[in-house]
Design an enzyme around this catalytic site. Structure first.
Site, PDB file in Angstrom:
ATOM      1  N   ARG A  90     131.705  53.631 112.586  1.00  0.00           N
ATOM      2  CA  ARG A  90     131.055  52.984 111.454  1.00  0.00           C
ATOM      3  C   ARG A  90     130.035  51.951 111.936  1.00  0.00           C
ATOM      4  O   ARG A  90     129.342  51.358 111.134  1.00  0.00           O
ATOM      5  CB  ARG A  90     132.150  52.278 110.714  1.00  0.00           C
ATOM      6  CG  ARG A  90     132.210  52.170 109.228  1.00  0.00           C
ATOM      7  CD  ARG A  90     131.943  53.366 108.413  1.00  0.00           C
ATOM      8  NE  ARG A  90     132.328  53.141 107.041  1.00  0.00           N
ATOM      9  CZ  ARG A  90     133.254  53.836 106.400  1.00  0.00           C
ATOM     10  NH1 ARG A  90     133.877  54.809 106.995  1.00  0.00           N
ATOM     11  NH2 ARG A  90     133.514  53.568 105.143  1.00  0.00           N
ATOM     12  N   ARG A 132     140.177  54.846  92.845  1.00  0.00           N
ATOM     13  CA  ARG A 132     140.283  54.242  94.175  1.00  0.00           C
ATOM     14  C   ARG A 132     140.016  52.741  94.061  1.00  0.00           C
ATOM     15  O   ARG A 132     139.089  52.325  93.371  1.00  0.00           O
ATOM     16  CB  ARG A 132     139.221  54.866  95.101  1.00  0.00           C
ATOM     17  CG  ARG A 132     139.806  55.757  96.152  1.00  0.00           C
ATOM     18  CD  ARG A 132     138.740  56.379  96.982  1.00  0.00           C
ATOM     19  NE  ARG A 132     138.042  55.453  97.859  1.00  0.00           N
ATOM     20  CZ  ARG A 132     137.273  55.831  98.863  1.00  0.00           C
ATOM     21  NH1 ARG A 132     137.124  57.105  99.124  1.00  0.00           N
ATOM     22  NH2 ARG A 132     136.658  54.943  99.600  1.00  0.00           N
ATOM     23  N   ARG A 143     129.775  47.959  99.831  1.00  0.00           N
ATOM     24  CA  ARG A 143     129.921  49.065 100.791  1.00  0.00           C
ATOM     25  C   ARG A 143     128.565  49.658 101.158  1.00  0.00           C
ATOM     26  O   ARG A 143     128.340  50.077 102.295  1.00  0.00           O
ATOM     27  CB  ARG A 143     130.862  50.133 100.227  1.00  0.00           C
ATOM     28  CG  ARG A 143     132.324  49.687 100.336  1.00  0.00           C
ATOM     29  CD  ARG A 143     133.224  50.391  99.359  1.00  0.00           C
ATOM     30  NE  ARG A 143     133.338  51.800  99.627  1.00  0.00           N
ATOM     31  CZ  ARG A 143     133.520  52.721  98.687  1.00  0.00           C
ATOM     32  NH1 ARG A 143     133.603  52.381  97.425  1.00  0.00           N
ATOM     33  NH2 ARG A 143     133.616  53.974  99.024  1.00  0.00           N
TER      34      ARG A 143
HETATM   35  P1  AMP Z   1     135.818  55.585 103.525  1.00  0.00           P
HETATM   36  O1  AMP Z   1     136.895  56.365 102.846  1.00  0.00           O
HETATM   37  O2  AMP Z   1     135.359  56.191 104.809  1.00  0.00           O
HETATM   38  O3  AMP Z   1     134.687  55.232 102.596  1.00  0.00           O
HETATM   39  O4  AMP Z   1     136.488  54.184 103.944  1.00  0.00           O
HETATM   40  C1  AMP Z   1     137.029  53.312 102.984  1.00  0.00           C
HETATM   41  C2  AMP Z   1     137.197  51.925 103.589  1.00  0.00           C
HETATM   42  O5  AMP Z   1     138.066  51.989 104.715  1.00  0.00           O
HETATM   43  C3  AMP Z   1     135.922  51.292 104.130  1.00  0.00           C
HETATM   44  O6  AMP Z   1     135.168  50.641 103.123  1.00  0.00           O
HETATM   45  C4  AMP Z   1     136.479  50.310 105.148  1.00  0.00           C
HETATM   46  O7  AMP Z   1     137.048  49.180 104.527  1.00  0.00           O
HETATM   47  C5  AMP Z   1     137.627  51.116 105.751  1.00  0.00           C
HETATM   48  N1  AMP Z   1     137.164  51.953 106.896  1.00  0.00           N
HETATM   49  C6  AMP Z   1     137.152  53.316 106.973  1.00  0.00           C
HETATM   50  N2  AMP Z   1     136.702  53.726 108.166  1.00  0.00           N
HETATM   51  C7  AMP Z   1     136.415  52.604 108.866  1.00  0.00           C
HETATM   52  C8  AMP Z   1     135.912  52.367 110.173  1.00  0.00           C
HETATM   53  N3  AMP Z   1     135.579  53.366 111.010  1.00  0.00           N
HETATM   54  N4  AMP Z   1     135.738  51.072 110.554  1.00  0.00           N
HETATM   55  C9  AMP Z   1     136.067  50.047 109.743  1.00  0.00           C
HETATM   56  N5  AMP Z   1     136.539  50.197 108.502  1.00  0.00           N
HETATM   57  C10 AMP Z   1     136.730  51.464 108.055  1.00  0.00           C
END
Ligand code: AMP
Length: 184
Positions: A90, A132, A143
């Protein structure tokens, strides 16, 4: 076909859906840090309790935590011949950590390109359907900011191996574009 693939793109671009379809087509594990973290929150583990508030705010959880869970996942047998990473790395620090952790370089980065208005509309719709915790208007804005500041620099980081795919259209249309680009 490359079998070490990374999905990149802003929240709401369809990474989860497309990554799951492609992973199944290639018979490689779909490794989503978002899913793993949400599972931990739901299960109420120590990790889950530590990250719940951060995720709800739309911020990134610490690099050390995610790098550790990804390292552990990649060490499992089913990831030996390939994997599809979704939501990790990320930021550049995580990308460097991944480089250090794996011997085979990432072969392909699929970048799903969707404009901001469409993203916000999709995320708000998902908020109503899935509920969610991080799909509310304030967190969505945060985000997207985090994506532009922290994650978008990875497009340059991966440079030549990035395939930019138009992410607007039906799920099947977008999947066909990805499959076509990968087959080239
Ligand atoms: P996502 O489902 O990939 O949109 O992730 C949802 C949330 O999980 C993000 O907004 C972050 O808070 C956390 N998250 C997911 N992947 C990462 C990552 N690689 N590094 C840091 N936080 C993460």
């Amino acid at each position: 076909m490359p079998r070490r693939i990374l999905f990149l793109g802003p929240p709401g671009a369809g990474k989860g859906t497309q990554a799951a379809m492609l992973a199944s087509a290639l018979a490689v594990p779909h490794i989503s840090t978002g899913v793993m973290l949400r599972d931990a929150v739901e299960a109420g583990t120590d990790l889950g309790r530590e990250v719940a508030g951060i995720m709800e705010a739309g911020d990134l959880v610490s690099d050390d935590l995610v790098v550790a869970i990804v390292d552990e996942r990649l060490a499992q047998d089913d990831a030996r011949c390939g994997y599809l990473l979704d939501g990790f790395p990320r930021n550049v620090a995580q990308a460097n950590a991944l480089d250090d952790a794996v011997t085979d370089a990432i072969g392909t980065v699929v970048l799903l390109d969707v404009d901001t208005d469409e993203l916000v509309g999709r995320l708000l719709a998902r908020a109503q359907q899935e509920g969610r915790a991080d799909d509310n208007e304030e967190t969505i804005r945060r985000r997207l900011e985090v994506y532009h500041a922290e994650t978008a620099p990875l497009i340059d980081f991966y440079g030549d191996v990035v395939l930019t795919i138009d992410g607007v259209g039906s799920i099947d249309d977008v999947f066909s574009r990805i499959a076509l680009a990968l087959a080239r």
